[in-house]
Design a protein around this motif. Sequence first.
Motif, short mmCIF file in Angstrom:
data_model
loop_
_atom_site.label_atom_id
_atom_site.label_comp_id
_atom_site.label_asym_id
_atom_site.label_seq_id
_atom_site.Cartn_x
_atom_site.Cartn_y
_atom_site.Cartn_z
N ALA A 174 0.92 -1.19 0.12
CA ALA A 174 -0.09 0.05 0.13
C ALA A 174 1.09 1.35 0.00
O ALA A 174 2.00 1.29 0.53
CB ALA A 174 -0.78 0.16 1.26
N CYS A 175 0.41 2.33 -0.56
CA CYS A 175 1.05 3.45 -0.47
C CYS A 175 1.17 4.04 0.75
O CYS A 175 0.13 3.78 1.73
CB CYS A 175 0.71 4.49 -1.39
N PRO A 176 2.30 4.79 1.14
CA PRO A 176 2.35 5.36 2.57
C PRO A 176 1.47 6.41 2.67
O PRO A 176 1.56 7.08 3.82
CB PRO A 176 3.70 5.84 2.74
N THR A 177 0.81 7.00 1.82
CA THR A 177 -0.06 8.37 1.72
C THR A 177 0.81 9.60 1.74
O THR A 177 2.04 9.31 2.16
CB THR A 177 -1.30 8.36 2.80
N CYS A 178 0.26 10.75 1.09
CA CYS A 178 1.15 11.89 1.02
C CYS A 178 -0.13 12.94 0.85
O CYS A 178 -1.20 12.69 0.98
CB CYS A 178 1.97 12.04 0.01
N GLY A 179 0.42 14.05 0.44
CA GLY A 179 -0.50 15.32 0.40
C GLY A 179 -1.60 14.99 -1.06
O GLY A 179 -2.39 16.07 -1.20
N ARG A 180 -1.16 14.20 -1.58
CA ARG A 180 -1.90 13.99 -3.01
C ARG A 180 -2.86 12.85 -2.83
O ARG A 180 -3.84 12.74 -3.57
CB ARG A 180 -1.38 13.28 -4.22
N ILE A 181 -3.35 12.39 -1.36
CA ILE A 181 -4.36 11.28 -1.07
C ILE A 181 -5.73 12.01 -1.28
O ILE A 181 -6.11 13.07 -1.08
CB ILE A 181 -3.93 10.77 0.29
N GLU A 182 -6.49 11.02 -1.83
CA GLU A 182 -8.00 11.42 -2.21
C GLU A 182 -9.08 10.44 -1.50
O GLU A 182 -10.11 10.42 -1.97
CB GLU A 182 -8.15 11.63 -3.68
N VAL A 214 -2.58 -1.32 -3.09
CA VAL A 214 -3.76 -0.30 -2.84
C VAL A 214 -3.11 1.10 -2.55
O VAL A 214 -2.36 1.11 -1.92
CB VAL A 214 -4.54 -0.62 -1.51
N MET A 215 -3.49 1.87 -3.66
CA MET A 215 -2.73 3.04 -3.82
C MET A 215 -3.79 4.16 -3.64
O MET A 215 -5.02 3.97 -4.22
CB MET A 215 -2.06 3.20 -5.36
N GLY A 216 -3.30 5.52 -3.02
CA GLY A 216 -4.15 6.49 -2.54
C GLY A 216 -4.40 7.67 -3.94
O GLY A 216 -5.18 8.65 -3.67
N CYS A 217 -3.86 7.38 -4.97
CA CYS A 217 -4.25 8.34 -6.04
C CYS A 217 -3.77 7.90 -7.50
O CYS A 217 -3.17 6.73 -7.63
CB CYS A 217 -3.48 9.72 -5.88
N VAL A 218 -4.35 8.41 -8.45
CA VAL A 218 -3.94 7.96 -9.85
C VAL A 218 -2.60 8.61 -10.50
O VAL A 218 -2.13 8.46 -11.62
CB VAL A 218 -4.96 7.99 -10.78
N VAL A 219 -2.10 9.50 -9.55
CA VAL A 219 -0.90 10.43 -10.24
C VAL A 219 0.23 9.43 -10.32
O VAL A 219 0.75 9.27 -11.20
CB VAL A 219 -0.66 11.43 -9.25
N ASN A 220 0.83 9.23 -9.06
CA ASN A 220 1.92 8.44 -9.11
C ASN A 220 1.81 6.76 -8.86
O ASN A 220 2.79 5.97 -9.00
CB ASN A 220 3.00 8.72 -8.00
N GLY A 221 0.31 6.68 -8.51
CA GLY A 221 -0.06 5.17 -8.20
C GLY A 221 0.56 4.27 -9.16
O GLY A 221 1.08 3.18 -8.76
N PRO A 222 0.16 4.04 -10.63
CA PRO A 222 0.32 3.01 -11.17
C PRO A 222 2.14 2.88 -11.24
O PRO A 222 2.41 1.47 -11.34
CB PRO A 222 0.14 3.60 -12.80
N GLY A 223 2.69 3.78 -11.21
CA GLY A 223 4.18 3.53 -11.11
C GLY A 223 4.60 2.86 -10.01
O GLY A 223 5.51 1.85 -10.01
N GLU A 224 4.02 3.25 -8.81
CA GLU A 224 4.67 2.78 -7.52
C GLU A 224 4.01 1.40 -7.26
O GLU A 224 4.35 0.42 -6.64
CB GLU A 224 4.18 3.81 -6.49
N ALA A 225 3.01 0.99 -8.06
CA ALA A 225 2.49 -0.46 -7.80
C ALA A 225 2.92 -1.51 -8.85
O ALA A 225 2.39 -2.44 -8.87
CB ALA A 225 1.01 -0.23 -7.97
#
Length: 400
Positions: free
Chosen positions: A277-285, A310-321
């Motif tokens: 899962a992403c660690p969450t950040c200011g982009r979280i939605e 499980v990723m918290g946004c679609v900005v960096n999500g796909p790359g990070e997953a």
Amino acid sequence: MIRRRRTHQVNVGGVRIGGDAPVVVQSMTGTYTYEIDKTVAEIRKLADAGCELVRVAVPQKRDTDALPHILEQSPVPIVADVHFHFERAMEAIEHGIHKIRLNPGNIKDRKQVDRVIAACRERAIPIRVGVNEGSVVERSDKDRRAAQKAALSEDPHEQLIALMIHVLEDYLRIFDDNDFGDVVLSLKSIDPVVVIDAYRAAAKRFDLPLHLGLTHAGPPETGRIRSIAALGTLLASGIGDTIRISYAADPVYEVEDAHELLCSLKLRNRVEPELIACPTCGRIEIDLIQLVADVRRKLTSIKTPVKVAVMGCVVNGPGEAEGADVAVFAGRGKGIIYVQGEQKRTVAEGEMLDALYDECEAFADRVERGEAKLSSGAVNILPPDPLPRSDGSVPLSVVE
Ligand code: SF4
């Protein structure tokens, strides 16, 4: 890739420790062993969580008297932890225990140790010789002088390590004299740095299998870090044949964390989904923390090691997953679900949990039917033949 040190192998009631066997997960009951039903219930709970060997304390005769009933009902081999009375060891052996743990600081009488060894040999029962920092610091001046000499150093830390090795060598001489080699060693301390250095020294000195662990690691919140720091360091350098993580808590946590550690280091194959899962950040939605908790709970019914992100946004999500079998990128009131890099569907936030689970289950079914492959290959935990020795060093075995 981790190259494991190849050690002598022992067989504990059908569970192999050392040699080419995978690192064995063990734990210990917190019950009074004489309370048979409670002890059996805890052993079963540990076994269900993936524990392969369970140790029970036998400080009193009523504890060893309980062993036949416990052994009869236990789904895994049992180890008897003998404290100060060698009679408990003899009784446990008589009752068919699978392994004995002796502390050189507690049972020192040569004749008694000889008798325990003879009884274990007769029944092919291995013995763990477990040295603890706490018990060696009380050793005689003679032992201390020998350790100081061996350490070639004035440094108290190095002298402590030398003393632990000296105590082990001293005790193992009895086993050598009896020509008994089915021995597992441990050198525990509350200090992770002492644990790392003591086991490194033991790995250079002995080819016996090593049982890794800390004593009194504390509650899971802090003990987890201390245990993983020590055990992870050793395992990553190929040292360790069985591990016990010990917490002041329900021992099931020990087993869960031991498996996660071994799977993270690719020393064991995962058998259940891996959740990232992403660690969450200011982009979280989205409330990602809650979503991750819900996904984790739901995935427990799947028994295929699908990697789920499980990723918290679609900005960096796909790359990070990258590398996940099934991933959801959540935000702006919806979730986009991918399966092995291919976009499958977009669902509303309220449907996301069920939709993600359905995709995970469908993918797991395809894997089980041989129609799909997991993105990260399964780990080969049985090493091939040892690498050739070129410099007289301990042989290594390839884990992956
Ligand atoms: S996936 Fe998005 S929300 Fe999560 S850490 Fe990365 S950028 Fe932040």
